[in-house]
Every structure is written in structure tokens, then in C-alpha cells.
Design a protein around this motif. Structure first.
Motif, PDB file in Angstrom:
ATOM      1  N   ILE A  74       2.636  20.051 -60.121  1.00 29.15           N
ATOM      2  CA  ILE A  74       3.470  19.164 -60.723  1.00 29.15           C
ATOM      3  C   ILE A  74       2.795  17.636 -60.971  1.00 29.15           C
ATOM      4  O   ILE A  74       2.098  17.355 -59.956  1.00 29.15           O
ATOM      5  CB  ILE A  74       4.714  18.913 -59.839  1.00 29.15           C
ATOM      6  N   ASN A  75       2.954  17.215 -61.972  1.00 29.68           N
ATOM      7  CA  ASN A  75       2.182  15.979 -62.397  1.00 29.68           C
ATOM      8  C   ASN A  75       3.330  15.053 -63.332  1.00 29.68           C
ATOM      9  O   ASN A  75       3.751  15.538 -64.443  1.00 29.68           O
ATOM     10  CB  ASN A  75       0.950  16.328 -63.176  1.00 29.68           C
ATOM     11  N   LEU A  76       3.512  13.870 -62.749  1.00 32.92           N
ATOM     12  CA  LEU A  76       4.443  13.143 -63.368  1.00 32.92           C
ATOM     13  C   LEU A  76       3.683  11.937 -64.295  1.00 32.92           C
ATOM     14  O   LEU A  76       4.360  11.327 -64.988  1.00 32.92           O
ATOM     15  CB  LEU A  76       5.462  12.313 -62.228  1.00 32.92           C
ATOM     16  N   LEU A  77       2.572  11.985 -64.150  1.00 30.11           N
ATOM     17  CA  LEU A  77       1.818  10.905 -65.069  1.00 30.11           C
ATOM     18  C   LEU A  77       0.835  11.440 -66.115  1.00 30.11           C
ATOM     19  O   LEU A  77       0.952  10.923 -67.286  1.00 30.11           O
ATOM     20  CB  LEU A  77       0.983  10.224 -64.036  1.00 30.11           C
ATOM     21  N   ALA A  78       0.151  12.545 -66.174  1.00 30.41           N
ATOM     22  CA  ALA A  78      -0.759  13.011 -66.849  1.00 30.41           C
ATOM     23  C   ALA A  78       0.023  13.639 -68.286  1.00 30.41           C
ATOM     24  O   ALA A  78      -0.849  13.870 -69.152  1.00 30.41           O
ATOM     25  CB  ALA A  78      -1.751  13.935 -66.330  1.00 30.41           C
ATOM     26  N   GLY A  79       1.086  13.931 -68.585  1.00 30.60           N
ATOM     27  CA  GLY A  79       1.768  14.693 -69.580  1.00 30.60           C
ATOM     28  C   GLY A  79       1.788  14.000 -70.889  1.00 30.60           C
ATOM     29  O   GLY A  79       1.840  14.623 -72.007  1.00 30.60           O
ATOM     30  N   GLY A  80       1.681  12.681 -70.788  1.00 27.24           N
ATOM     31  CA  GLY A  80       2.035  11.896 -71.878  1.00 27.24           C
ATOM     32  C   GLY A  80       3.339  11.919 -72.480  1.00 27.24           C
ATOM     33  O   GLY A  80       4.273  12.539 -72.030  1.00 27.24           O
ATOM     34  N   THR A  81       3.446  12.078 -73.964  1.00 24.00           N
ATOM     35  CA  THR A  81       4.676  12.329 -74.634  1.00 24.00           C
ATOM     36  C   THR A  81       4.880  13.563 -75.487  1.00 24.00           C
ATOM     37  O   THR A  81       5.864  13.900 -75.912  1.00 24.00           O
ATOM     38  CB  THR A  81       5.141  11.018 -75.572  1.00 24.00           C
ATOM     39  N   THR A  82       3.607  14.245 -75.542  1.00 24.49           N
ATOM     40  CA  THR A  82       3.633  15.340 -76.510  1.00 24.49           C
ATOM     41  C   THR A  82       2.949  16.628 -75.688  1.00 24.49           C
ATOM     42  O   THR A  82       2.097  17.298 -76.009  1.00 24.49           O
ATOM     43  CB  THR A  82       2.678  15.263 -77.626  1.00 24.49           C
ATOM     44  N   GLY A  83       3.377  16.755 -74.290  1.00 27.80           N
ATOM     45  CA  GLY A  83       3.050  17.923 -73.748  1.00 27.80           C
ATOM     46  C   GLY A  83       1.979  17.632 -72.619  1.00 27.80           C
ATOM     47  O   GLY A  83       1.979  16.500 -72.005  1.00 27.80           O
ATOM     48  N   GLY A  84       1.032  18.465 -72.454  1.00 27.51           N
ATOM     49  CA  GLY A  84      -0.188  18.149 -71.666  1.00 27.51           C
ATOM     50  C   GLY A  84       0.239  18.986 -70.273  1.00 27.51           C
ATOM     51  O   GLY A  84      -0.867  18.818 -69.518  1.00 27.51           O
ATOM     52  N   THR A  85       0.684  20.025 -70.091  1.00 27.90           N
ATOM     53  CA  THR A  85       0.671  20.758 -69.034  1.00 27.90           C
ATOM     54  C   THR A  85      -0.150  21.950 -69.026  1.00 27.90           C
ATOM     55  O   THR A  85      -0.616  22.291 -68.020  1.00 27.90           O
ATOM     56  CB  THR A  85       2.083  21.393 -68.834  1.00 27.90           C
ATOM     57  N   ALA A  86      -0.564  22.414 -70.119  1.00 27.56           N
ATOM     58  CA  ALA A  86      -1.199  23.597 -70.297  1.00 27.56           C
ATOM     59  C   ALA A  86      -2.791  22.938 -70.421  1.00 27.56           C
ATOM     60  O   ALA A  86      -3.487  23.096 -71.507  1.00 27.56           O
ATOM     61  CB  ALA A  86      -1.123  24.451 -71.487  1.00 27.56           C
ATOM     62  N   ASP A  87      -3.396  22.289 -69.520  1.00 26.45           N
ATOM     63  CA  ASP A  87      -4.691  21.734 -69.537  1.00 26.45           C
ATOM     64  C   ASP A  87      -5.624  22.199 -68.921  1.00 26.45           C
ATOM     65  O   ASP A  87      -6.895  21.871 -69.027  1.00 26.45           O
ATOM     66  CB  ASP A  87      -4.594  20.178 -69.016  1.00 26.45           C
ATOM     67  N   GLY A  88      -5.334  23.470 -68.316  1.00 32.62           N
ATOM     68  CA  GLY A  88      -6.674  24.169 -67.789  1.00 32.62           C
ATOM     69  C   GLY A  88      -6.718  23.568 -66.427  1.00 32.62           C
ATOM     70  O   GLY A  88      -7.881  24.111 -65.813  1.00 32.62           O
ATOM     71  N   LEU A  89      -5.970  22.789 -65.955  1.00 31.26           N
ATOM     72  CA  LEU A  89      -6.407  21.970 -64.658  1.00 31.26           C
ATOM     73  C   LEU A  89      -5.199  22.112 -63.518  1.00 31.26           C
ATOM     74  O   LEU A  89      -5.230  21.447 -62.776  1.00 31.26           O
ATOM     75  CB  LEU A  89      -6.476  20.424 -64.919  1.00 31.26           C
ATOM     76  N   GLY A  90      -4.450  23.184 -63.799  1.00 32.25           N
ATOM     77  CA  GLY A  90      -3.395  23.548 -62.794  1.00 32.25           C
ATOM     78  C   GLY A  90      -2.192  22.683 -63.078  1.00 32.25           C
ATOM     79  O   GLY A  90      -1.408  22.974 -62.032  1.00 32.25           O
ATOM     80  N   ILE A  91      -1.934  21.999 -63.970  1.00 28.66           N
ATOM     81  CA  ILE A  91      -0.717  21.188 -64.135  1.00 28.66           C
ATOM     82  C   ILE A  91       0.357  22.187 -64.958  1.00 28.66           C
ATOM     83  O   ILE A  91      -0.011  22.481 -66.045  1.00 28.66           O
ATOM     84  CB  ILE A  91      -0.868  19.816 -64.995  1.00 28.66           C
ATOM     85  N   THR A  92       1.275  22.614 -64.207  1.00 27.46           N
ATOM     86  CA  THR A  92       2.338  23.567 -64.864  1.00 27.46           C
ATOM     87  C   THR A  92       3.782  23.039 -65.184  1.00 27.46           C
ATOM     88  O   THR A  92       4.353  23.661 -65.676  1.00 27.46           O
ATOM     89  CB  THR A  92       2.530  24.788 -63.806  1.00 27.46           C
ATOM     90  N   ALA A  93       3.756  21.702 -64.430  1.00 26.22           N
ATOM     91  CA  ALA A  93       5.133  21.024 -64.780  1.00 26.22           C
ATOM     92  C   ALA A  93       5.018  19.439 -64.688  1.00 26.22           C
ATOM     93  O   ALA A  93       4.284  18.955 -64.104  1.00 26.22           O
ATOM     94  CB  ALA A  93       6.351  21.604 -63.683  1.00 26.22           C
ATOM     95  N   SER A  94       5.816  18.980 -65.694  1.00 28.96           N
ATOM     96  CA  SER A  94       5.666  17.456 -65.852  1.00 28.96           C
ATOM     97  C   SER A  94       6.973  16.769 -65.182  1.00 28.96           C
ATOM     98  O   SER A  94       7.368  15.597 -65.546  1.00 28.96           O
ATOM     99  CB  SER A  94       5.757  17.219 -67.223  1.00 28.96           C
ATOM    100  N   SER A  95       7.860  17.581 -64.518  1.00 32.79           N
ATOM    101  CA  SER A  95       8.966  16.959 -63.794  1.00 32.79           C
ATOM    102  C   SER A  95       9.293  17.699 -62.704  1.00 32.79           C
ATOM    103  O   SER A  95       8.524  18.751 -62.131  1.00 32.79           O
ATOM    104  CB  SER A  95      10.264  17.335 -64.855  1.00 32.79           C
TER     105      SER A  95
END
Length: 320
Positions: free
Chosen positions: A135-156
Motif C-alpha cells: 500500500i502506497n498513498l504517495l507514489a501513484g500520481g494521478t494516472t496509476g503507478g501501482t504496477a511499478d515492479g516495486l511491490g506497490i499493489t494498492a494506492s488506497s
């Protein structure tokens, strides 16, 4: 009372009394050993049933409390990252202001370009590292960013706030930042208006302030007056600082709310535990006194039964 070798009424009375005492003593010993006056449904069906239901509520409230603690840790981690980013943005503002002192020096601007790009990388790295269990509330930006290969699977983050299943959701802060800066993108520096066309999970390779060249760097905005361009650059950074300040304010508000719910949840759990205990827990001081009394009665009952059984022997003396 007549003497009979077939029916010894005194013995029967003594035996009934002793059996009653033995039953009471067994119950008291069980209460002392378990600490409960109601250990199973046979002791008190109503109290046991209510206590079992309360036990389910206690287990549910414990899960709620754990979820709130987890949410609190995510919010705290995100808040720490946001404060670190604000500190970097202050350095960015210092560097951008310095640009105004080096407008005619391409080499110096080149050094500032590298410095600013380094700050952009730091901001996005900190934002990506503020990840807890995907879970990451900062890195997703406004156009996604969860499938970044760094383990971020949810932006909420969604968590349960009460026994009735009420939930609360904390959404990613890309939209909040964008509302202040007017910028969009896949990374935090994009929505802060400091970079463009960023790729989720990748470090930015440039910034919006300076363009690198063979001899150093020049203003990215070369179409207007240089002084105005510098002023616009400073204004852009100030908007970014305001945006991240809004993020920390919202995080602080959510932290207070979660802490308040956690405090209430713990008090609720304690109250439920006390209610269950009032129905089933034994009064150990009373049980201790009762145990001593019943042990004395047991000894007396055994003595009485022995005396009653001995009465039949008295019949032999009548035939001597």
C-alpha cells in the motif's frame, strides 16, 4: 426411632447430607481451579450463552483494533515521507532561486540542473519507499503507478472502524496534490509540477526548470523574460510545497481520527471483557471461604455417617 438391621434411617440421612456436600464441594473446587463460576452451559445456560456472544464481540473488536493499529502505522509512515519531501522541496526552492543569480553562466546552470534532477529523484524514491504491504498513498500520481515492479499493489487503504463493519478509506494523495498544482502524471514529481512524462517506478531524468546542454544548461522557458521565468519557477515550487503541506495536514487529521477510534476500541474491548467476567468469573474470596466451610462439612458428614453406621452394632448387645 426403632432399631433395625434392614433400614438404618440415620445412616441414609447422613449419606444424603454427605452426598449433597460432596456435590457442592466439587462445584466450588471447580470454580477455584478455573476461576469461573460459570465454566460451561450446564452451570448456567443463560449466563453462558450471553458470555459466549460477548466473547465473539471481544474477538471482533480485537480484530478491529489490530486493523486500526495497522492503518495508523501506514499513515505515520506516509506522513514521515511527506515531511521529508517538504524538506527537499525547500532545498529545491533554494536551488531555483539561485538560478536567478546565474542566468548568464551556462556552466553554473548545468550544476544546478544536476542538483535539481537529483532532488527530483530523491522525492520520487522517498514516495515509492513509503510502501507498507503493497500500500502506497504517495507514489501513484494521478494516472496509476501501482504496477511499478516495486511491490506497490494498492494506492488506497480501507480499514474496518467498528464491530458493525463500518469502514473508512484513505485514497492516494495524487488527486489532492494535483488540485493544488494543476499538474498530472504517473509520479509524485509529475503531479507536483516539477517533472513531466514520468514513468512509475523509474527515476526522473530531467526537471522542468532547466534544459541540459553540451556546455551546461539553460532555462527551460526561454520564450519569456528570464526574470519572469525565474519568478514562475519559484512560484511552481511554492505551489508544490503548499500541495505537500496539504497532504501532511490531511494525514495528521486522519492520524488523529484513527488514534481516537483506537482509544475507543480499546475501551470498548475492556468493557466487553468486564461484562463477560461479571457473568462468569468467580468471586475468589467468597469461593475460598466456601471451600473451607464445605471441607469442614465433609469431615463432619463422614463422621456422622460413621456414627450412624455403628448404631446397627448396638443391636448385638440386646442378645448377649
Amino acid at each position: 426411632m426403632s432399631l433395625s438391621i434392614n433400614t438404618n434411617q440415620s445412616s441414609m440421612v447422613a449419606l444424603e447430607t454427605l452426598n449433597t456436600t460432596q456435590g457442592d464441594l466439587a462445584k466450588t473446587e471447580n470454580a477455584v481451579s478455573t476461576g469461573k463460576k460459570v465454566a460451561n452451559a450446564s452451570d448456567n445456560p443463560a449466563a453462558f450463552g450471553i458470555s459466549s456472544q460477548i466473547g465473539g464481540d471481544i474477538a471482533g473488536q480485537s480484530a478491529v483494533n489490530d486493523g486500526l493499529s495497522y492503518a495508523s502505522q501506514i499513515v505515520s509512515s506516509t506522513n514521515s515521507a511527506a515531511n521529508s519531501i517538504i524538506n527537499i522541496l525547500q532545498n529545491v526552492q533554494n536551488a531555483v532561486t539561485t538560478v536567478g543569480n546565474n542566468l548568464g553562466n551556462s556552466s553554473s546552470l548545468g550544476q544546478l540542473d544536476k542538483e535539481l534532477t537529483g532532488y527530483m529523484k530523491s522525492i520520487d524514491t522517498i514516495a515509492r519507499n513509503a510502501t507498507t504491504k503493497g500500500i502506497n498513498l504517495l507514489a501513484g500520481g494521478t494516472t496509476g503507478g501501482t504496477a511499478d515492479g516495486l511491490g506497490i499493489t494498492a494506492s488506497s487503504l480501507t480499514f474496518v472502524t467498528g464491530l458493525q463493519g463500518d469502514t473508512q478509506t484513505l485514497s492516494g494523495y495524487g488527486a489532492l496534490v494535483s488540485a493544488t498544482t494543476g499538474a498530472k502524471g504517473a509520479t509524485l514529481t509529475d503531479v507536483l509540477g516539477l517533472t513531466t512524462n514520468g514513468v512509475a517506478g523509474s527515476d526522473p531524468t530531467s526537471n522542468v526548470f532547466l534544459n541540459a546542454s553540451a556546455t551546461g544548461a539553460s532555462l527551460a522557458d526561454s520564450s519569456s523574460d528570464p526574470k519572469k521565468a525565474v519568478a514562475d519557477m519559484i512560484g511552481r515550487v511554492q505551489k508544490a510545497i503548499v500541495a505537500m503541506t496539504n497532504v501532511t495536514s490531511d494525514l495528521g487529521s486522519n492520524q488523529q481520527t484513527i488514534d481516537s477510534m483506537s482509544s475507543y476500541g480499546q475501551k470498548s474491548s475492556d468493557s466487553l471483557t468486564a461484562a463477560s467476567g461479571a457473568l462468569t468469573d468467580a468471586d475468589m474470596s467468597a469461593e475460598s471461604a466456601k471451600l473451607t466451610s464445605l471441607q469442614t462439612k465433609q469431615s463432619l458428614g463422614i463422621k456422622s455417617l460413621s456414627i450412624a453406621n455403628g448404631q446397627s452394632q448396638n443391636i448385638l448387645s440386646l442378645f448377649q
